[in-house]
Design an enzyme around this catalytic site. Structure first.
Site, PDB file in Angstrom:
ATOM      1  N   GLN A  18      13.109  -3.112  45.229  1.00 28.62           N
ATOM      2  CA  GLN A  18      11.776  -2.678  44.802  1.00 28.62           C
ATOM      3  C   GLN A  18      11.790  -2.021  43.415  1.00 28.62           C
ATOM      4  O   GLN A  18      10.842  -2.160  42.650  1.00 28.62           O
ATOM      5  CB  GLN A  18      11.227  -1.686  45.830  1.00 28.62           C
ATOM      6  CG  GLN A  18       9.812  -2.003  46.210  1.00 28.62           C
ATOM      7  CD  GLN A  18       9.326  -1.152  47.354  1.00 28.62           C
ATOM      8  OE1 GLN A  18       9.562   0.069  47.389  1.00 28.62           O
ATOM      9  NE2 GLN A  18       8.649  -1.764  48.292  1.00 28.62           N
ATOM     10  N   GLU A  46      -0.084   6.763  16.331  1.00 36.78           N
ATOM     11  CA  GLU A  46      -0.879   7.989  16.129  1.00 36.78           C
ATOM     12  C   GLU A  46      -2.110   7.674  15.268  1.00 36.78           C
ATOM     13  O   GLU A  46      -3.214   8.159  15.546  1.00 36.78           O
ATOM     14  CB  GLU A  46      -0.021   9.071  15.451  1.00 36.78           C
ATOM     15  CG  GLU A  46       1.090   9.643  16.317  1.00 36.78           C
ATOM     16  CD  GLU A  46       2.315   8.719  16.477  1.00 36.78           C
ATOM     17  OE1 GLU A  46       2.410   7.702  15.755  1.00 36.78           O
ATOM     18  OE2 GLU A  46       3.167   9.000  17.335  1.00 36.78           O
ATOM     19  N   GLU A  72       1.739  -1.055   9.728  1.00 37.47           N
ATOM     20  CA  GLU A  72       0.292  -1.330   9.688  1.00 37.47           C
ATOM     21  C   GLU A  72      -0.503  -0.277  10.475  1.00 37.47           C
ATOM     22  O   GLU A  72      -1.505  -0.579  11.120  1.00 37.47           O
ATOM     23  CB  GLU A  72      -0.009  -2.755  10.155  1.00 37.47           C
ATOM     24  CG  GLU A  72       0.704  -3.767   9.251  1.00 37.47           C
ATOM     25  CD  GLU A  72       0.099  -5.128   9.219  1.00 37.47           C
ATOM     26  OE1 GLU A  72      -1.092  -5.263   9.541  1.00 37.47           O
ATOM     27  OE2 GLU A  72       0.810  -6.079   8.833  1.00 37.47           O
ATOM     28  N   GLY A  73      -0.018   0.954  10.397  1.00 38.65           N
ATOM     29  CA  GLY A  73      -0.669   2.080  11.072  1.00 38.65           C
ATOM     30  C   GLY A  73       0.084   2.422  12.346  1.00 38.65           C
ATOM     31  O   GLY A  73       0.110   1.612  13.281  1.00 38.65           O
ATOM     32  N   SER A 117       1.049   7.178   6.133  1.00 36.10           N
ATOM     33  CA  SER A 117      -0.196   7.225   6.920  1.00 36.10           C
ATOM     34  C   SER A 117      -1.350   7.740   6.072  1.00 36.10           C
ATOM     35  O   SER A 117      -2.486   7.283   6.198  1.00 36.10           O
ATOM     36  CB  SER A 117       0.005   8.152   8.130  1.00 36.10           C
ATOM     37  OG  SER A 117       0.922   7.576   9.031  1.00 36.10           O
ATOM     38  N   ARG A 165      20.479 -12.882  39.100  1.00 40.89           N
ATOM     39  CA  ARG A 165      21.565 -11.901  39.195  1.00 40.89           C
ATOM     40  C   ARG A 165      21.583 -11.279  40.592  1.00 40.89           C
ATOM     41  O   ARG A 165      20.550 -10.825  41.085  1.00 40.89           O
ATOM     42  CB  ARG A 165      21.344 -10.805  38.134  1.00 40.89           C
ATOM     43  CG  ARG A 165      22.234  -9.610  38.258  1.00 40.89           C
ATOM     44  CD  ARG A 165      23.640  -9.897  37.782  1.00 40.89           C
ATOM     45  NE  ARG A 165      24.476  -8.712  37.932  1.00 40.89           N
ATOM     46  CZ  ARG A 165      25.734  -8.633  37.530  1.00 40.89           C
ATOM     47  NH1 ARG A 165      26.308  -9.673  36.943  1.00 40.89           N
ATOM     48  NH2 ARG A 165      26.425  -7.528  37.704  1.00 40.89           N
ATOM     49  N   ARG A 220      -3.819  -5.715  11.835  1.00 38.14           N
ATOM     50  CA  ARG A 220      -3.433  -5.084  13.113  1.00 38.14           C
ATOM     51  C   ARG A 220      -3.590  -6.061  14.283  1.00 38.14           C
ATOM     52  O   ARG A 220      -2.882  -5.935  15.292  1.00 38.14           O
ATOM     53  CB  ARG A 220      -4.246  -3.798  13.300  1.00 38.14           C
ATOM     54  CG  ARG A 220      -3.764  -2.717  12.342  1.00 38.14           C
ATOM     55  CD  ARG A 220      -4.663  -1.509  12.181  1.00 38.14           C
ATOM     56  NE  ARG A 220      -4.103  -0.599  11.176  1.00 38.14           N
ATOM     57  CZ  ARG A 220      -4.759   0.404  10.616  1.00 38.14           C
ATOM     58  NH1 ARG A 220      -6.013   0.654  10.949  1.00 38.14           N
ATOM     59  NH2 ARG A 220      -4.167   1.170   9.703  1.00 38.14           N
ATOM     60  N   PRO A 234       6.755   6.001  -1.318  1.00 40.25           N
ATOM     61  CA  PRO A 234       7.687   6.941  -0.694  1.00 40.25           C
ATOM     62  C   PRO A 234       6.991   8.221  -0.198  1.00 40.25           C
ATOM     63  O   PRO A 234       7.351   8.754   0.841  1.00 40.25           O
ATOM     64  CB  PRO A 234       8.689   7.237  -1.815  1.00 40.25           C
ATOM     65  CG  PRO A 234       8.689   5.997  -2.648  1.00 40.25           C
ATOM     66  CD  PRO A 234       7.278   5.483  -2.610  1.00 40.25           C
ATOM     67  N   LEU A 251       0.842  -1.200   0.000  1.00 41.81           N
ATOM     68  CA  LEU A 251       0.000   0.000   0.000  1.00 41.81           C
ATOM     69  C   LEU A 251       0.883   1.259   0.000  1.00 41.81           C
ATOM     70  O   LEU A 251       0.669   2.189  -0.765  1.00 41.81           O
ATOM     71  CB  LEU A 251      -0.872  -0.019   1.272  1.00 41.81           C
ATOM     72  CG  LEU A 251      -1.799   1.156   1.543  1.00 41.81           C
ATOM     73  CD1 LEU A 251      -2.932   1.194   0.514  1.00 41.81           C
ATOM     74  CD2 LEU A 251      -2.423   1.049   2.956  1.00 41.81           C
TER      75      LEU A 251
HETATM   76  N1  CAA Z   1     -12.858  -0.719   7.087  1.00 41.52           N
HETATM   77  C1  CAA Z   1     -13.584  -0.486   5.970  1.00 41.52           C
HETATM   78  N2  CAA Z   1     -13.644   0.731   5.376  1.00 41.52           N
HETATM   79  C2  CAA Z   1     -12.936   1.727   5.930  1.00 41.52           C
HETATM   80  C3  CAA Z   1     -12.156   1.549   7.080  1.00 41.52           C
HETATM   81  C4  CAA Z   1     -12.140   0.256   7.669  1.00 41.52           C
HETATM   82  N3  CAA Z   1     -11.410   0.000   8.762  1.00 41.52           N
HETATM   83  N4  CAA Z   1     -11.551   2.713   7.403  1.00 41.52           N
HETATM   84  C5  CAA Z   1     -11.949   3.615   6.479  1.00 41.52           C
HETATM   85  N5  CAA Z   1     -12.785   3.012   5.593  1.00 41.52           N
HETATM   86  C6  CAA Z   1     -13.451   3.639   4.445  1.00 41.52           C
HETATM   87  C7  CAA Z   1     -14.377   4.752   4.930  1.00 41.52           C
HETATM   88  O1  CAA Z   1     -15.637   4.239   5.282  1.00 41.52           O
HETATM   89  C8  CAA Z   1     -14.423   5.656   3.718  1.00 41.52           C
HETATM   90  O2  CAA Z   1     -15.321   5.105   2.778  1.00 41.52           O
HETATM   91  P1  CAA Z   1     -16.322   6.070   1.921  1.00 41.52           P
HETATM   92  O3  CAA Z   1     -15.440   7.114   1.293  1.00 41.52           O
HETATM   93  O4  CAA Z   1     -16.955   5.146   0.953  1.00 41.52           O
HETATM   94  O5  CAA Z   1     -17.259   6.676   2.916  1.00 41.52           O
HETATM   95  C9  CAA Z   1     -13.026   5.522   3.105  1.00 41.52           C
HETATM   96  O6  CAA Z   1     -12.498   4.286   3.613  1.00 41.52           O
HETATM   97  C10 CAA Z   1     -12.126   6.668   3.488  1.00 41.52           C
HETATM   98  O7  CAA Z   1     -12.058   6.724   4.906  1.00 41.52           O
HETATM   99  P2  CAA Z   1     -11.512   7.988   5.688  1.00 41.52           P
HETATM  100  O8  CAA Z   1     -12.180   9.216   5.166  1.00 41.52           O
HETATM  101  O9  CAA Z   1     -11.580   7.692   7.146  1.00 41.52           O
HETATM  102  O10 CAA Z   1      -9.988   8.009   5.167  1.00 41.52           O
HETATM  103  P3  CAA Z   1      -8.769   8.899   5.638  1.00 41.52           P
HETATM  104  O11 CAA Z   1      -8.071   9.406   4.436  1.00 41.52           O
HETATM  105  O12 CAA Z   1      -9.177   9.869   6.684  1.00 41.52           O
HETATM  106  O13 CAA Z   1      -7.779   7.773   6.218  1.00 41.52           O
HETATM  107  C11 CAA Z   1      -6.820   6.411   7.899  1.00 41.52           C
HETATM  108  C12 CAA Z   1      -8.089   6.959   7.276  1.00 41.52           C
HETATM  109  C13 CAA Z   1      -7.287   5.661   9.134  1.00 41.52           C
HETATM  110  C14 CAA Z   1      -5.854   7.490   8.317  1.00 41.52           C
HETATM  111  C15 CAA Z   1      -6.148   5.448   6.891  1.00 41.52           C
HETATM  112  O14 CAA Z   1      -5.611   6.132   5.795  1.00 41.52           O
HETATM  113  C16 CAA Z   1      -5.046   4.598   7.533  1.00 41.52           C
HETATM  114  O15 CAA Z   1      -5.337   3.588   8.180  1.00 41.52           O
HETATM  115  N6  CAA Z   1      -3.777   5.000   7.332  1.00 41.52           N
HETATM  116  C17 CAA Z   1      -2.648   4.165   7.773  1.00 41.52           C
HETATM  117  C18 CAA Z   1      -2.230   3.247   6.661  1.00 41.52           C
HETATM  118  C19 CAA Z   1      -1.411   2.103   7.143  1.00 41.52           C
HETATM  119  O16 CAA Z   1      -1.732   1.441   8.116  1.00 41.52           O
HETATM  120  N7  CAA Z   1      -0.334   1.814   6.417  1.00 41.52           N
HETATM  121  C20 CAA Z   1       0.497   0.693   6.680  1.00 41.52           C
HETATM  122  C21 CAA Z   1       0.603  -0.116   5.432  1.00 41.52           C
HETATM  123  S1  CAA Z   1       1.037  -1.798   5.510  1.00 41.52           S
HETATM  124  C22 CAA Z   1       2.611  -1.884   6.127  1.00 41.52           C
HETATM  125  O17 CAA Z   1       2.831  -1.379   7.163  1.00 41.52           O
HETATM  126  C23 CAA Z   1       3.694  -2.611   5.411  1.00 41.52           C
HETATM  127  C24 CAA Z   1       3.694  -4.053   5.537  1.00 41.52           C
HETATM  128  O18 CAA Z   1       4.196  -4.742   4.667  1.00 41.52           O
HETATM  129  C25 CAA Z   1       3.187  -4.711   6.749  1.00 41.52           C
END
Ligand code: CAA
Length: 389
Positions: A283, A375, A371-372, A136, A272, A247, A132, A129
């Site tokens: 304590q 914050e 994965e988020g 978030s 130790r 998560r 660069p 997802l």
């Molecule tokens: N389940 C289903 N739908 C969801 C949802 C959820 N948990 N969260 C949001 N949505 C939907 C909303 O309902 C909305 O839908 P509609 O437009 O149809 O109404 C849409 O998604 C947009 O939602 P928001 O307006 O809330 O979106 P936002 O831009 O404010 O972002 C956010 C929300 C929580 C900040 C999100 O962008 C987020 O989680 N960001 C973090 C991303 C992340 O975790 N990245 C890590 C990637 S993976 C990784 O780490 C690498 C790896 O290899 C492990």
């Protein structure tokens, strides 16, 4: 004593936990330091985990998985991560990001090919997802997929992809209609053996060093339409839905790291001696152990609770976003708290590579980021609670 007695653990749950514990302690723990040092991907043990059914625990047997529930997955992942968080990261992404996405959104043909291969451990799955310039704020990606007859032509650069350098299949999120922002993102199942795909910079990381992480490059990669997951524009929804499951995996991984750091500290505090007594009698150390244990048990309750909420959602269809974010937030901050205290309790030995404590400390940090971030979890939880944005 742990708080797991509060949960309905069946014989099957106890069996998979024991199998994971035995495998982790006998086969992973002895090699963890070596792979952490080299940064090599632990192909052999990951393959064995596939044979044991750990790479697709919740996937029905008909699609190559073990056909168990979310609590079974969490219990096994906790044990694997307790021995080595790198193995935990690879297992978590394979199960709760790649397999779960296909389980929910794939058609029969996709389930019978990519899902079956990844769930059985024959192939490795990744989730892509981040870019660069888009972490978030996941809706602002720059990579593009343009429809060309019965294909999409994909161009762009993705980053921070766990298992990226070794994955056979990548669940890719990319923009098909930039004007629509979130609603212009589409998901694809990428076969990494096809032309146009290459692995970019390998990330030199602080921790989970044996889990390969890299950039992915797409240069006129042609994805057949039948490799699209879901509909055009459904990608952001898929990404978020799947991260709710992911998560819970990270919460379990963090729980495993915290337990390992705590047990090492408990033993050290008993053995130790300083100033003529076991350091656990002071304590200052004893109260730290009390806080570590209490936070671990609270993390366990939140994480197992999130697993039950996800299990329930399989019938009700209800989201488990709140439970999942709370578990991830609290468990990852607990892992960092416990690992930090563990280094301090061990003194100089906590800072030495002769013991695994410094590795727990380095490994714990990522759980507050990927994965988020913490914050983002606070943002998700508070938005759900207030109903405001
Ligand atoms: N389940 C289903 N739908 C969801 C949802 C959820 N948990 N969260 C949001 N949505 C939907 C909303 O309902 C909305 O839908 P509609 O437009 O149809 O109404 C849409 O998604 C947009 O939602 P928001 O307006 O809330 O979106 P936002 O831009 O404010 O972002 C956010 C929300 C929580 C900040 C999100 O962008 C987020 O989680 N960001 C973090 C991303 C992340 O975790 N990245 C890590 C990637 S993976 C990784 O780490 C690498 C790896 O290899 C492990």
């Amino acid at each position: 004593m742990t708080s797991d007695g509060l949960f309905p653990l069946t014989d099957e749950h106890k069996m998979i936990r024991q199998a994971a514990r035995d495998f982790a302690q006998n086969e992973i723990a002895p090699i963890a330091a070596e792979f952490d040092e080299s940064g090599d991907f632990p192909h052999k043990t990951i393959r064995k985990m596939g044979e044991m059914g750990f790479m697709g625990i919740e996937v029905p047997e008909q699609y190559g998985g073990a056909g168990m529930d979310t609590l079974a997955y969490v219990l096994a992942l906790e044990e694997i991560s307790k021995a080595d968080a790198s193995h935990g990261a690879i297992m978590s992404v394979n199960n709760s990001l790649f397999c779960y996405a296909l389980l929910l959104f794939a058609n029969e043909q996709q389930k019978n090919t990519a899902l079956r291969a990844v769930a059985s451990g024959e192939a490795i799955g990744a989730y892509s997802l981040t870019e660069p310039m888009s972490g978030s704020d996941a809706g602002t990606m720059r990579s593009r997929a343009v429809r060309d007859g019965d294909h999409y032509v994909i161009n762009g650069r993705k980053s921070w992809v766990t298992s990226g350098p070794v994955a056979d299949y990548v669940l890719l999120f990319t923009m098909t209609d930039p004007e629509k922002k979130h609603h212009g993102i589409t998901a694809f199942i990428i076969d990494t053996h096809e032309p146009g795909f290459s692995v970019g910079k390998k990330e030199p990381k602080l921790g989970i060093r044996a889990s390969a992480t890299s950039e992915l490059l797409f240069e006129d990669y042609r994805a057949p339409v039948q490799n699209r997951l879901g509909e055009e524009g459904q990608g952001f929804k898929i990404a978020m839905t799947v991260l709710d499951a992911g998560r819970i995996g990270i919460a379990s991984q963090a729980l495993g790291i915290a337990e390992a750091a705590y047990e090492a500290s408990l033993n050290y505090a008993r053995e130790r001696e300083a100033f003529g007594q076991a350091i656990g009698e002071f304590q200052g150390v004893a109260f730290q152990l009390a806080d570590m244990k209490t936070r671990i048990e609270a993390s366990r309750l939140l994480t197992y609770n999130a697993a039950l909420a996800k299990e329930k959602s399989k019938k009700s269809g209800q989201r488990f976003t709140l439970e999942s974010s709370m578990a991830k937030l609290f468990s990852s901050e607990t892992a960092m708290f416990v690992a930090h205290a563990a280094v301090q309790i061990h003194g100089g030995m906590g800072y030495s590579k002769e013991l695994p404590v410094e590795r727990y400390f380095r490994d714990a940090k990522i759980t507050e980021i990927y994965e988020g971030t913490s914050e983002i979890q606070r943002l998700v939880i508070s938005r759900l609670e207030t109903g405001l944005k």
